[in-house]
Design an enzyme around this catalytic site. Structure first.
Site, mmCIF file in Angstrom:
data_model
loop_
_atom_site.group_PDB
_atom_site.id
_atom_site.type_symbol
_atom_site.label_atom_id
_atom_site.label_comp_id
_atom_site.label_asym_id
_atom_site.label_seq_id
_atom_site.Cartn_x
_atom_site.Cartn_y
_atom_site.Cartn_z
ATOM 1 N N ARG A 42 20.716 -8.304 4.468
ATOM 2 C CA ARG A 42 19.910 -9.681 4.094
ATOM 3 C C ARG A 42 18.894 -9.368 3.197
ATOM 4 N NH1 ARG A 42 15.814 -10.132 7.471
ATOM 5 N NH2 ARG A 42 17.107 -9.905 9.378
ATOM 6 N N TYR A 94 14.066 -34.158 -7.042
ATOM 7 C CA TYR A 94 15.420 -33.967 -6.233
ATOM 8 C C TYR A 94 14.980 -34.563 -4.828
ATOM 9 C CZ TYR A 94 19.436 -31.887 -3.789
ATOM 10 O OH TYR A 94 20.331 -32.020 -3.000
ATOM 11 N N ASP A 166 11.999 -26.932 -11.867
ATOM 12 C CA ASP A 166 13.376 -26.943 -11.242
ATOM 13 C C ASP A 166 14.316 -27.428 -12.474
ATOM 14 O OD1 ASP A 166 16.042 -27.799 -10.675
ATOM 15 O OD2 ASP A 166 15.070 -28.650 -8.654
ATOM 16 N N LYS A 191 25.230 -26.121 -9.043
ATOM 17 C CA LYS A 191 25.667 -26.998 -10.127
ATOM 18 C C LYS A 191 26.029 -26.379 -11.422
ATOM 19 C CE LYS A 191 23.629 -29.697 -7.043
ATOM 20 N NZ LYS A 191 22.337 -30.048 -6.921
HETATM 21 C C1 LIG Z 1 21.350 -30.027 -6.035
HETATM 22 C C2 LIG Z 1 20.112 -29.733 -6.462
HETATM 23 C C3 LIG Z 1 19.101 -29.073 -5.575
HETATM 24 C C4 LIG Z 1 19.389 -28.346 -4.438
HETATM 25 O O1 LIG Z 1 20.249 -27.431 -4.436
HETATM 26 P P1 LIG Z 1 21.513 -27.218 -3.351
HETATM 27 O O2 LIG Z 1 22.092 -26.065 -3.902
HETATM 28 O O3 LIG Z 1 22.261 -28.435 -3.136
HETATM 29 O O4 LIG Z 1 20.604 -26.714 -2.135
HETATM 30 C C5 LIG Z 1 17.678 -28.816 -6.362
HETATM 31 N N1 LIG Z 1 17.300 -29.344 -7.365
HETATM 32 C C6 LIG Z 1 18.278 -30.144 -8.261
HETATM 33 C C7 LIG Z 1 17.522 -30.730 -9.500
HETATM 34 C C8 LIG Z 1 19.616 -30.437 -7.914
HETATM 35 O O5 LIG Z 1 20.387 -31.057 -8.416
#
Ligand SMILES: *Cc1c(COP(=O)(O)O)cnc(C)c1O
Length: 375
Positions: A42, A94, A166, A191
């Protein structure tokens, strides 16, 4: 070293065997007879470490931490807060971040304000004495708003707040928030970083050593750690990030122009278009404008009919993979936002969010064209 060289080599240096890829270390614990570096998985894993070195290099950061998901990374950052603290967020964050704040954070005595952060002065005006974090996203999801990175990082710094960007939509290839003064960069590696819609993963990058120690401690304490296999998949993905992003941008530029000229489309939201309200600032802080295109149909009631007609592009949530994905925020990703608030924020029933993939652009355009006949 430049971007692609780092993306391909950092973390994948041949080991004693000469293998050109790191081993995937499936282990939960480590013998401590001959080493004191690794204790329990972990806390750390060699495959994860290889990925973290790579991710740090991509954002020009000193440190990176990999997580089991973007939300795992995000919730771990929130351990910087304590009861009584306040957070300023951009209003188009998000959906999962919106949910964490509106459903959980108040239970812990943490308050927040969402602001239209396209005007940095709105961010400055929302900062209070007890504001601890300035949380921004750019481009935003799904409205493709652009936040001035330099101005907002400075506001956070002047007020003693930690700034968080982000950077999922831009990817480190198109935008590096740390270079504009941000303290923390967070990614959903699910993504563009991984890029193949085959893994859920997250990351935080930073150069401040103290923040890194806090985040690493919190990651082990909370436990949202990536598996060795997932770490490997993300590392494999980042090797092609630069070529993928170039093609995402080529295709998105072409399709945003096509949609902009189409009579069934009322408005296209793409920061690369000259008519986008934040095009100027986007051009200053992004290398290109990314693979996400949102648009509003002239006739919102036809949204479902249009989406069902598409054949090449898949109707699905998520984004940033090689395959084109399209979705209807009002009934899918943003369905949990109350209707009135959704509409106030501009997420109307006619809004479509398109993650432009790497298919031949002519096929994507023909597919949109035939489906728009139903709109
Ligand atoms: C998908 C996404 C998240 C969350 O990420 P996960 O991998 O689905 O937990 C956070 N911020 C943005 C801009 C996203 O597109």
């Amino acid at each position: 070293m430049r971007f692609s060289t780092k993306a391909i080599h950092v973390g994948s240096e041949p080991d004693a065997t000469g293998a050109v890829n790191p081993a995937v270390y499936f282990t939960s614990t480590y013998s401590q007879k001959a080493q004191g570096d690794y204790v329990y998985a972990r806390g750390d894993n060699p495959t994860r470490r290889a990925l973290e070195r790579n991710l740090a290099a991509l954002e020009g950061a000193k440190h990176a931490l990999a997580f089991s998901s973007g939300m795992g990374a995000i919730t771990t950052i929130l351990t910087l807060l304590k009861k009584g603290d306040h957070v300023v967020l951009s209003d188009d964050v998000y959906g999962g971040v919106y949910r964490i704040f509106t459903r959980f954070m108040t239970n812990y005595g943490i308050s927040y304000d969402f602001v239209d952060a396209t005007k940095a002065s709105n961010v400055a005006a929302a900062v209070k004495k007890n504001t601890r974090i300035v949380w921004m996203e750019s481009p935003t999801n799904p409205l493709m708003k652009i936040v001035d990175l330099k101005a907002t990082a400075r506001i956070a710094k002047e007020n003693g707040c930690v700034s968080v960007m982000d950077n999922t939509f831009a990817s480190p290839y198109l935008q590096n928030p740390l270079s504009f003064g941000y303290d923390l960069v967070v990614h959903s590696a699910t993504k563009y970083l991984a890029g193949h819609a085959d893994v859920v993963s997250g990351a935080v990058m930073m150069s401040d050593g103290e923040l890194y120690e806090k985040m690493k401690y919190a990651e082990n304490a909370l436990g949202a750690v990536p598996s060795p296999m997932d770490s490997y998949l993300v590392l494999r993905g980042t090797k092609t990030l630069a070529v993928r992003m170039e093609r995402h941008c080529d295709n998105a530029e072409a399709l945003s122009g096509f949609l902009d000229d189409h009579k069934a489309v009322e408005r296209v939201l793409y920061p690369g278009l000259k008519g986008h309200p934040n095009h100027g600032i986007a051009a200053k802080q992004m290398r290109r404008f990314g693979g996400m295109v949102s648009f509003v149909l002239q006739r919102p009631a036809k949204a479902k009919a249009f989406l069902r007609k598409l054949e090449v592009t898949t109707l699905a949530e998520s984004l940033g993979g090689v395959e084109s994905l399209i979705e209807h925020p009002a009934t899918m990703t943003h369905a949990s936002v109350p209707k009135r608030e959704r509409e106030e924020r501009g997420i109307s029933d006619g809004l479509i969010r398109f993650s432009v993939g790497l298919e031949d652009v002519e096929d994507l355009r023909d597919d949109l064209d035939q489906a728009l006949r139903a709109a």
